[in-house]
Design an enzyme around this catalytic site. Sequence first.
Site, PDB file in Angstrom:
ATOM      1  N   GLU A  60       0.815  -1.225   0.000  1.00 47.33           N
ATOM      2  CA  GLU A  60       0.000   0.000   0.000  1.00 47.33           C
ATOM      3  C   GLU A  60       0.844   1.269   0.000  1.00 47.33           C
ATOM      4  O   GLU A  60       0.391   2.323  -0.453  1.00 47.33           O
ATOM      5  CB  GLU A  60      -0.963  -0.003   1.188  1.00 47.33           C
ATOM      6  CG  GLU A  60      -2.055  -1.069   1.111  1.00 47.33           C
ATOM      7  CD  GLU A  60      -1.618  -2.422   1.645  1.00 47.33           C
ATOM      8  OE1 GLU A  60      -0.409  -2.618   1.925  1.00 47.33           O
ATOM      9  OE2 GLU A  60      -2.494  -3.303   1.792  1.00 47.33           O
ATOM     10  N   PHE A 105     -10.921  -6.967  14.679  1.00 48.55           N
ATOM     11  CA  PHE A 105      -9.902  -7.464  13.753  1.00 48.55           C
ATOM     12  C   PHE A 105      -9.560  -6.369  12.730  1.00 48.55           C
ATOM     13  O   PHE A 105     -10.432  -5.805  12.092  1.00 48.55           O
ATOM     14  CB  PHE A 105     -10.423  -8.721  13.038  1.00 48.55           C
ATOM     15  CG  PHE A 105      -9.442  -9.246  12.016  1.00 48.55           C
ATOM     16  CD1 PHE A 105      -8.183  -9.704  12.407  1.00 48.55           C
ATOM     17  CD2 PHE A 105      -9.769  -9.248  10.667  1.00 48.55           C
ATOM     18  CE1 PHE A 105      -7.279 -10.163  11.468  1.00 48.55           C
ATOM     19  CE2 PHE A 105      -8.864  -9.716   9.718  1.00 48.55           C
ATOM     20  CZ  PHE A 105      -7.618 -10.173  10.114  1.00 48.55           C
ATOM     21  N   GLN A 106      -8.299  -6.073  12.600  1.00 48.76           N
ATOM     22  CA  GLN A 106      -7.765  -5.068  11.681  1.00 48.76           C
ATOM     23  C   GLN A 106      -8.362  -3.678  11.917  1.00 48.76           C
ATOM     24  O   GLN A 106      -8.545  -2.903  10.983  1.00 48.76           O
ATOM     25  CB  GLN A 106      -7.934  -5.508  10.223  1.00 48.76           C
ATOM     26  CG  GLN A 106      -7.112  -6.772   9.935  1.00 48.76           C
ATOM     27  CD  GLN A 106      -6.941  -7.076   8.465  1.00 48.76           C
ATOM     28  OE1 GLN A 106      -7.818  -6.786   7.664  1.00 48.76           O
ATOM     29  NE2 GLN A 106      -5.800  -7.667   8.115  1.00 48.76           N
ATOM     30  N   MET A 116      24.599   8.369   0.092  1.00 46.48           N
ATOM     31  CA  MET A 116      24.528   9.700   0.684  1.00 46.48           C
ATOM     32  C   MET A 116      24.922   9.664   2.161  1.00 46.48           C
ATOM     33  O   MET A 116      25.580  10.581   2.666  1.00 46.48           O
ATOM     34  CB  MET A 116      23.115  10.281   0.505  1.00 46.48           C
ATOM     35  CG  MET A 116      22.969  11.701   0.986  1.00 46.48           C
ATOM     36  SD  MET A 116      24.186  12.805   0.227  1.00 46.48           S
ATOM     37  CE  MET A 116      23.277  13.431  -1.177  1.00 46.48           C
ATOM     38  N   LYS A 156     -17.259  -0.399   7.121  1.00 43.11           N
ATOM     39  CA  LYS A 156     -17.813  -1.442   6.258  1.00 43.11           C
ATOM     40  C   LYS A 156     -19.337  -1.280   6.131  1.00 43.11           C
ATOM     41  O   LYS A 156     -19.896  -1.408   5.034  1.00 43.11           O
ATOM     42  CB  LYS A 156     -17.463  -2.818   6.836  1.00 43.11           C
ATOM     43  CG  LYS A 156     -17.588  -3.925   5.819  1.00 43.11           C
ATOM     44  CD  LYS A 156     -16.895  -5.196   6.297  1.00 43.11           C
ATOM     45  CE  LYS A 156     -16.986  -6.268   5.222  1.00 43.11           C
ATOM     46  NZ  LYS A 156     -16.320  -7.506   5.601  1.00 43.11           N
TER      47      LYS A 156
END
Length: 568
Positions: free
Chosen positions: A49, A111-112, A473, A161
């Site tokens: 993501e 959950f999540q 760098m 949801k």
Amino acid sequence: MSMTGAQALWESLLREGVTEVFGYPGGAILPAYDAMLAYPIRHILVRHEQGATHMADGFARASGRVGVAIATSGPGATNMVTGIATAMMDSSPIVCITGQVGSKLIGSDAFQECDITGITLPITKHNYLVTRAEDVAPAIREAFAVAKAGRPGPVLVDITKDAQQGTCEIDWAATEPHLTEARDDALPGDGDASEAIALINRAERPLILAGHGVMLSGAEREILALAEKAEIPIAVTLLGIGGVPASHPLNLGMMGMHGEAWVNTAIQRADLLLALGMRFDDRVTGNLKTYAPTARKIHVDIDRAELNKNVRVDVAIAKNLRTALAEWLPGVARGDRSSWLRYLEELKGDSAVRDIQNLPDNGHLYAAHVINDLWRLTGGNAVVVTDVGQHQMWEAQYYKHDLPRSLITSGGLGTMGFALPAAIGAKIARPDAEVWVIAGDGGFQMTMPELATIVQEGLDINIAIINNGYLGMVRQWQEFFYERRYAATPITGPDFVKLAEAFGIWGRAVDRRADVVDVVTAARQHDGAALIDFRVEQEDSVYPMVPAGADLHKMIRRPSPIVETAAD
Ligand SMILES: Cc1cc2nc3c(=O)[nH]c(=O)nc-3n(C[C@H](O)[C@H](O)[C@H](O)COP(=O)(O)OP(=O)(O)OC[C@H]3O[C@@H](n4cnc5c(N)ncnc54)[C@H](O)[C@@H]3O)c2cc1C
Ligand SMILES: Cc1ncc(C[n+]2csc(CCOP(=O)(O)OP(=O)(O)O)c2C)c(N)n1
Ligand SMILES: [Mg+2]
């Protein structure tokens, strides 16, 4: 019109003109994905993501349109954080849509479940938690308006949801956002056009500092008109590159930590700075106490919070840059600054003898040479998307950008891993453009799974890995400031050519300058994605360098002349 919240989401995106979204599905966003199939929107399946957010960002920077990224709740949403912060720091307009657990479960450690609006509050312009189907369309519409308005930036819409599954009646006219118009009117203490014009007309050694705001406001023509009319040289920030053609005789090049030595000297010697759509980043100013000591200063920025933030100025104007410049132009007198321009021209001579491009070929492959060759071979017309590190600075120095939105790079957050996904977004936004990734061997390894996205989407993107075997760098800082103690900077990687081939991508390695032209030409001619592993000199450094916090004119310069042999 009656529809589900999920349908309202896609219908709203269509109405915003969205044709592509970058995303990754999961449980809490599943109703939205299910509804997506009925809408003519291309979904690009990413591999992480973070990639979706950088793609949306690259899409926005390449096109000026709003980029869209979608993810599920919990880990999907938290994976977006780096990309959102990257877009925020560089004023890039993206809308991120996340699924959230059902509204009745919020706060139950479901959950999540994760408080993504809480987490992203400081790194978004605004965010929304939508818990009812009827609120989806107004939230999406407002999110686009906020992302684009004034100073652009990221907006997140978190949709539960049940809000996606519920049905609602939508009156589209009633979803119109009611944003308070950005205040363009002056406040006490603000400067005005007449003060700016008076300072410009009096100045003997004026200098324009052109930033990202030039492109964000579409002021490319106006800034040149001002510079040409009054004969004012221009210095650009990293994110301002492309806003003024590199080949224009008044464009001196990049300022700041790795800017051109003559540009930094010009800033320290100027009697007037016109800071236009730039925010005086610390990479640009060095020590603020000794910054531009002899210059009066005018600052134009659409975000009032930027004015007098880092550098105190004489005239501060909170306005869209293009509008401000259009107001100044008639009053600005034709100027003759030839002695100032001649002085700056002389300064360039001293740099030329140190320029790696002018050193005799010693058989080594230098990143700066590779990038300069890439510029020549692409005719300067490619959209180049860089990662973060030494290669990024060499790109800024040696790829001469004449076109706006042709350099896409993470400046403010300096996000390694940005280049590959951002290039995918740029290619989707501008399918006809020749898109090149220039990435370091370290940063490339952070997001390289997106090679699979390139293949799945059939994208023709060219990738140049500047492979120096170091987190270059950081190694350079260790060389200069930590007595060459290379703690955790030597880095190995896979065989990048075999890696490319494993993904079904054409790949070649180059370790001699003599092969650069042939291999780049072959990559350009190859139909489909191509990757080149440039195995460059390992311990080269980017010059000049203003050590962090040092006076802008106290630059570390490339030793000159470097007398090296092929045996070195
Ligand atoms: C390794 C590394 C090294 C770096 N070295 C350098 C360096 O040497 N030199 C350098 O320049 N940078 C360097 N940077 C980048 C630096 O950190 C900043 O990102 C960069 O200087 C910011 O440029 P900017 O102010 O033009 O753009 P931004 O940070 O995008 O700021 C743009 C400004 O324009 C304003 N604006 C937006 N829209 C409008 C509008 N319509 N009208 C008016 N104003 C508007 C915004 O409010 C904002 O203040 C480096 C970054 C990295 C990662
Ligand atoms: C995500 C992230 N982690 C760490 C850093 C710090 N950092 C800045 S440049 C750099 C080295 C980059 O190495 P590489 O990608 O190989 O590019 P090079 O400098 O060698 O060209 C590091 C570690 C960063 N900018 N971003
Ligand atoms: Mg490296």
